[in-house]
Design an enzyme around this catalytic site. Sequence first.
Site, PDB file in Angstrom:
ATOM      1  N   GLY A 219       0.807  -1.202   0.000  1.00 15.55           N
ATOM      2  CA  GLY A 219       0.000   0.000   0.000  1.00 15.55           C
ATOM      3  C   GLY A 219       0.845   1.258   0.000  1.00 15.55           C
ATOM      4  N   SER A 220       0.348   2.274   0.697  1.00 17.63           N
ATOM      5  CA  SER A 220       0.985   3.594   0.615  1.00 17.63           C
ATOM      6  C   SER A 220       2.329   3.686   1.318  1.00 17.63           C
ATOM      7  CB  SER A 220       0.033   4.659   1.167  1.00 17.63           C
ATOM      8  OG  SER A 220      -1.082   4.808   0.313  1.00 17.63           O
ATOM      9  N   THR A 221       2.724   2.679   2.106  1.00 16.09           N
ATOM     10  CA  THR A 221       4.080   2.711   2.655  1.00 16.09           C
ATOM     11  C   THR A 221       5.111   2.648   1.532  1.00 16.09           C
ATOM     12  OG1 THR A 221       4.099   0.305   2.995  1.00 16.09           O
ATOM     13  CG2 THR A 221       3.410   1.677   4.864  1.00 16.09           C
ATOM     14  N   LYS A 223       5.034   4.330  -1.080  1.00 20.36           N
ATOM     15  CA  LYS A 223       5.237   5.677  -1.613  1.00 20.36           C
ATOM     16  C   LYS A 223       6.599   6.240  -1.203  1.00 20.36           C
ATOM     17  CE  LYS A 223       0.316   6.738  -1.881  1.00 20.36           C
ATOM     18  NZ  LYS A 223      -0.848   7.352  -1.217  1.00 20.36           N
TER      19      LYS A 223
END
Length: 487
Positions: A219-221, A223
Amino acid sequence: MNKPIRTLSLFCGLLFIVLLGNATYLQYFRADSLDNSSLNRRVIEASFARERGAILVDGEPVARSVKADDRYKWQRRYPGGALYAHETGWFSYFSQSGIEHSQNSVLSGDDSRLFLPRLADLIGSGQPKGGSVELTLNPAAQKAAYDGLQALGTGIQGSVVAIEPTTGRILAMVSLPSYDPNQLASHDLSKVAAADKRLEGDKAQPKLNRAIRTTLPPGSTFKLVTAAAAIENGLYDEDSQVPAGATYQLPQSTSVVHNSTGSACNPATITLKYALEWSCNTAFAKIANELGTAKMKKMAEAFGFNDTSLEDLSGQVASVYPGNLDAPQTGLSGFGQSDVRATPLQMAMVAAGIANRGVVMRPHLVDELRSPDFDSLETMKAKVYKRAISSAVARQLTDMMVGVVEEGTASTAAIPGIRVAGKTGTAQTGRSDISNYAWFTSFAPADDPQVAVAVMIQNSQRSNGEISGGGLAGPIAKAVMEAVINK
């Protein structure tokens, strides 16, 4: 000599040569592997007849041998129980796992460095003993991680990994559900077989070390990796205006990317720092497409993807960033979706690499090996795995991650009086029968990092509307960081 006798003689000679060759192969070339085989009952029974060395955490045994009133003489006990089960593993008549397996030569006393103690025992008629293994784990951090996951309620499946950024020492490694290794070390072999069958049949897979063996979309980790690639390649810096917006139609596709943080990401352009603080999917999908698959893959691999790095605990699987993604998939990979997969250990390495000024250290769980008399056989040295990014890029990412905690989506990880760097993540499964995954990765103090943490919640027994990295995983990361900092 007639022909039949000559043929029979040649055949018998050939059989003798084959027999001689097989004996030589088994007794010389395969001697070590057969001695170390978990199926070698003779060696295992001999191991039960001597005192096996202890596995220690902060000097206290989490695995040790006690005298037994049966044919095996020594019984393996695990005072740490489920708290350390995935690290210690178990030692039984049937099999071994974890540190019990990887450090068996020292624990059993068969290591070549223990020759002199063995010789002294032989001359002095003393009983041979195994050496001990000190682990890198911090007991307070381990308990904080375990208790944090347990507090989420029954049926939790998840993992926590904490690393000391400058050395790669693993300070905590917890996987739930866990199991009691004492049940697998009993001398009642029928009970051991029954316990193992029960654990193997459990759909929750309690024997699975999710910290190193489970890969899920981060997920957004992820990013953090995308932002690192954008800055390292000179595309943007933390203050640059990047394209954002409420939606983004993936190139060559009818699929549309949306944000999950309300209207915060709606402006057409925002700074890269702000995009990370508010976890703007549209911005990072566009950035990933600007970079392209090759540059994204190169940065992911610089942090450890598509490789294994843990050498003293077997079973690690590689986190994955594929090299054959098309444009839509590359866009989705920018915020940790598509076919990107990561273990909790891998995401802890990403945070630790940023914390350590861009240098990723090789993670390790064994701190020191000792003789039965507690003389040091070997102290493990810190090893550089890779330089992922420059120190200048690491400073920018640190500043951006501090903003995530102080201004953005990760306020649950804030520690009063300490600057914390963090990143939330909620990975969508795209299936109604499997709940979303909650992620969080962080390090603290941001100015002098002592610990980097990754938390992954695979199954929280909650509806997707209740699942978020900040809400579920952030408080656990905070507790682990506090345990290390306040030691």
